[in-house]
Enzyme design. Structure first.
Site, mmCIF file in Angstrom:
data_model
loop_
_atom_site.group_PDB
_atom_site.id
_atom_site.type_symbol
_atom_site.label_atom_id
_atom_site.label_comp_id
_atom_site.label_asym_id
_atom_site.label_seq_id
_atom_site.Cartn_x
_atom_site.Cartn_y
_atom_site.Cartn_z
ATOM 1 N N SER A 20 -33.617 7.384 1.413
ATOM 2 C CA SER A 20 -33.299 5.953 1.584
ATOM 3 C C SER A 20 -34.366 5.080 0.938
ATOM 4 C CB SER A 20 -33.223 5.611 3.076
ATOM 5 O OG SER A 20 -32.154 6.285 3.683
ATOM 6 N N GLY A 91 -23.357 7.298 -1.471
ATOM 7 C CA GLY A 91 -22.845 6.123 -0.743
ATOM 8 C C GLY A 91 -23.856 4.995 -0.727
ATOM 9 N N ARG A 119 -14.585 7.407 0.166
ATOM 10 C CA ARG A 119 -15.330 6.754 1.265
ATOM 11 C C ARG A 119 -14.990 5.262 1.339
ATOM 12 N NH1 ARG A 119 -21.355 9.084 1.177
ATOM 13 N NH2 ARG A 119 -21.485 7.902 3.118
ATOM 14 N N GLN A 167 -26.242 0.530 5.348
ATOM 15 C CA GLN A 167 -25.725 0.259 4.002
ATOM 16 C C GLN A 167 -25.006 -1.080 3.964
ATOM 17 O OE1 GLN A 167 -23.485 3.780 2.913
ATOM 18 N NE2 GLN A 167 -25.350 5.018 2.727
ATOM 19 N N ASP A 311 -27.637 10.997 10.492
ATOM 20 C CA ASP A 311 -27.541 12.074 9.495
ATOM 21 C C ASP A 311 -28.019 13.418 10.051
ATOM 22 O OD1 ASP A 311 -26.560 10.207 7.749
ATOM 23 O OD2 ASP A 311 -28.492 9.823 6.799
ATOM 24 N N LYS A 338 -18.618 10.109 6.241
ATOM 25 C CA LYS A 338 -19.770 10.490 5.412
ATOM 26 C C LYS A 338 -19.251 11.332 4.230
ATOM 27 C CE LYS A 338 -22.693 8.430 8.151
ATOM 28 N NZ LYS A 338 -23.350 7.180 7.743
ATOM 29 N N ARG A 342 -17.881 14.758 9.022
ATOM 30 C CA ARG A 342 -18.916 15.663 9.539
ATOM 31 C C ARG A 342 -18.627 16.139 10.962
ATOM 32 N NH1 ARG A 342 -24.326 12.847 6.814
ATOM 33 N NH2 ARG A 342 -23.994 13.783 4.764
HETATM 34 O O1 SPQ Z 1 -25.941 7.733 0.605
HETATM 35 P P1 SPQ Z 1 -25.039 8.484 1.520
HETATM 36 O O2 SPQ Z 1 -24.212 9.458 0.785
HETATM 37 O O3 SPQ Z 1 -24.191 7.577 2.389
HETATM 38 O O4 SPQ Z 1 -26.039 9.320 2.486
HETATM 39 C C1 SPQ Z 1 -26.107 9.619 3.890
HETATM 40 C C2 SPQ Z 1 -26.729 11.064 3.968
HETATM 41 O O5 SPQ Z 1 -26.345 11.884 4.783
HETATM 42 O O6 SPQ Z 1 -27.671 11.282 3.200
HETATM 43 C C3 SPQ Z 1 -24.791 9.541 4.647
HETATM 44 F F1 SPQ Z 1 -23.890 10.299 4.236
HETATM 45 O O7 SPQ Z 1 -27.093 8.778 4.525
HETATM 46 C C4 SPQ Z 1 -26.921 7.372 4.742
HETATM 47 C C5 SPQ Z 1 -26.909 7.106 6.240
HETATM 48 O O8 SPQ Z 1 -25.904 7.810 6.894
HETATM 49 C C6 SPQ Z 1 -28.073 6.665 4.092
HETATM 50 C C7 SPQ Z 1 -28.267 5.267 4.580
HETATM 51 C C8 SPQ Z 1 -29.153 4.345 3.833
HETATM 52 O O9 SPQ Z 1 -30.013 4.798 3.056
HETATM 53 O O10 SPQ Z 1 -29.029 3.123 4.053
HETATM 54 C C9 SPQ Z 1 -27.667 4.801 5.721
HETATM 55 C C10 SPQ Z 1 -26.744 5.611 6.547
HETATM 56 O O11 SPQ Z 1 -25.409 5.248 6.239
HETATM 57 P P2 SPQ Z 1 -24.664 4.031 7.014
HETATM 58 O O12 SPQ Z 1 -23.247 4.091 6.513
HETATM 59 O O13 SPQ Z 1 -24.776 4.367 8.466
HETATM 60 O O14 SPQ Z 1 -25.336 2.791 6.662
#
Ligand code: SPQ
Length: 429
Positions: A20, A91, A119, A167, A311, A338, A342
């Site tokens: 992140s 994502g 997604r 995110q 995660d 995700k 999951r």
């Molecule tokens: O980037 P991506 O694919 O969404 O990655 C994940 C992971 O498991 O590595 C989720 F699949 O992490 C996200 C996390 O779940 C990373 C993240 C961030 O860096 O802001 C926030 C989380 O997602 P969200 O949807 O809860 O904001």
């Protein structure tokens, strides 16, 4: 791939860099004025998706194999990409970039791999549209490819977030930093705060009071030197392995301990893990953690801790298969959107090797302790499912084979090497 076997795990691992924070270091470096250097950047596929995306937007970024140097262009210096941008599996990249591109005076198309293209994006598209950008998914859906027609005159927003998501929050913050006026974002539950931390590190301002975030735009940032701490989400696989493998003692150095991410530590503590934290570096938010084989007890995991360990839930489910009693995971419906669903992936893949685990509408119910056995499992293309299954495979002396093992490269390219190092009782580079 035939998974690594071990009787016990011993040794020390330097945890790979935080995914992140690595993404955000490129984003802030690109949007700042002047040079940013990033040390300990995560060399995972997802973070390279962010790096390459900004190169396509005209930002000079150099990689000497050790340090990433970004010649920041400011919010007004990005250039239209010559073609659609491939975001791969990430994502975080696509959603945060939607917020950045919402304030640009040009059009951008971003697409991903099969997983990312399934997604949901409405969660980001709706607030950004309200601020004045135009966003369209493929064939009038909310799925990528996403076409963003930015607006250099964005309106500020007051937004009550319907989901707990860093995110979504970060995408709105990036748009709000370009809007004229004050935006207020009210989180459903507090989520990871790396975007807010980095705004301050790059000389900007943002306030957080409870779940309310206030940010006034437009802002300008100055290039910085960023040192990325290790990723607690990657450490979680070895924290679990150390606790559930017999005769084991693992030391993890440089583990990120930002409090919005340490739900796994709280869970391990409540389940009774033999663990201690030392060498805390307050500035870098990192520490060394030792963990040993432990007698664990099942617990209930729900409510506001969920975003602090979202995660880690697949590996926590494995942890629970080795705990005495029942573990219930609730309020985690976000797991369904995700890289894979999951909830289903964790339950179905662990069932194949003997776990007593049941999926529910918003989580999992796990009974333990259970002796796992060999079998044929799949990551389903999800890095966290793949790594969880390798740790599960250590619990049986029968063979476990894993399909789509290469998925781990998204966040932890040398994961299997680190498993082998600990299985041989050694120390990683
Ligand atoms: O980037 P991506 O694919 O969404 O990655 C994940 C992971 O498991 O590595 C989720 F699949 O992490 C996200 C996390 O779940 C990373 C993240 C961030 O860096 O802001 C926030 C989380 O997602 P969200 O949807 O809860 O904001």
């Amino acid at each position: 791939m035939k998974l690594v076997k071990a009787t016990h795990l011993n040794g020390s691992i330097a945890v790979p860099a935080d995914k992140s924070i690595s993404h955000r270091s490129i984003m802030f470096g690109a949007l700042a004025e002047g040079t940013t250097t990033v040390h300990n950047f995560l060399r995972g596929e997802d973070c390279f998706s962010t790096l390459h995306a900004f190169q396509q937007l005209g930002v000079p970024i150099h990689d000497d194999g050790k340090t990433i140097t970004i010649e920041g262009q400011g919010f007004n210096g990005l250039k239209p990409a010559k073609s659609a941008i491939d975001i791969g599996n990430s994502g975080t990249t696509i959603r945060l970039m939607m917020g950045i591109l919402a304030g640009q005076s040009f059009q951008t198309i971003m697409y991903g791999d099969d997983s990312l293209n399934r997604r949901p994006m409405n969660r980001v598209m709706l607030p950004l549209s309200e601020m004045g950008a135009q966003l369209e998914g493929a064939q009038e859906t909310e799925f990528p490819p996403i076409t963003i027609s930015g607006n250099s005159d964005l309106k500020p927003i007051t937004y009550h977030m319907p989901v707990a998501s860093a995110q979504v929050k970060s995408a709105i913050i990036f748009a709000a930093l370009q809007a004229h006026g004050t935006s207020t974002i009210i989180e459903k539950e507090a989520s990871r705060n790396h975007t807010e931390d980095m705004i301050r590190q790059f000389g900007g301002s943002i306030t957080t009071e409870g779940k309310t975030i206030t940010v006034t735009g437009p802002q300008m940032f100055q290039g910085q030197e960023v040192i990325v701490p290790g990723d607690i989400s990657s450490a979680a696989f070895f924290l679990t392995a150390g606790a559930i493998m017999p005769d084991s003692h693992i030391t993890l150095t440089n583990v990120g301990i930002n409090p919005t991410r340490t739900g796994i530590i709280d869970v391990l503590t409540e389940m009774g893990a033999d663990m201690n934290m030392r060498n805390q570096d307050v500035q870098n938010q990192s520490a060394t953690i030792d963990i040993r084989s432990s007698q664990l007890t099942g617990i209930t995991i729900s409510g506001d801790i969920i975003p602090r360990l979202i995660d880690e839930l697949p590996i926590i489910a494995l942890l629970a298969t080795q705990a005495q009693g029942t573990t219930v995971i609730k309020d985690a419906e976000e797991l369904k959107v995700k890289e894979t669903n999951r909830i289903d992936a964790t339950a179905e893949e662990l069932q194949k090797i003997g776990a007593r685990i049941t999926p529910t509408a918003d989580g999992l119910i796990i009974h333990g302790p259970t002796k796992l056995h060999g079998g044929h499992v799949s990551s389903r293309g999800d890095h966290r499912i793949g790594m969880m299954l390798q740790i599960a495979a250590l619990l049986t002396d029968e063979d476990v084979t894993l399909d789509r093992a290469e998925a781990v490269a998204v966040s932890y390219p040398h994961f299997f090497d680190d498993v082998r190092t600990l299985a041989q009782g050694g120390e990683s580079k």
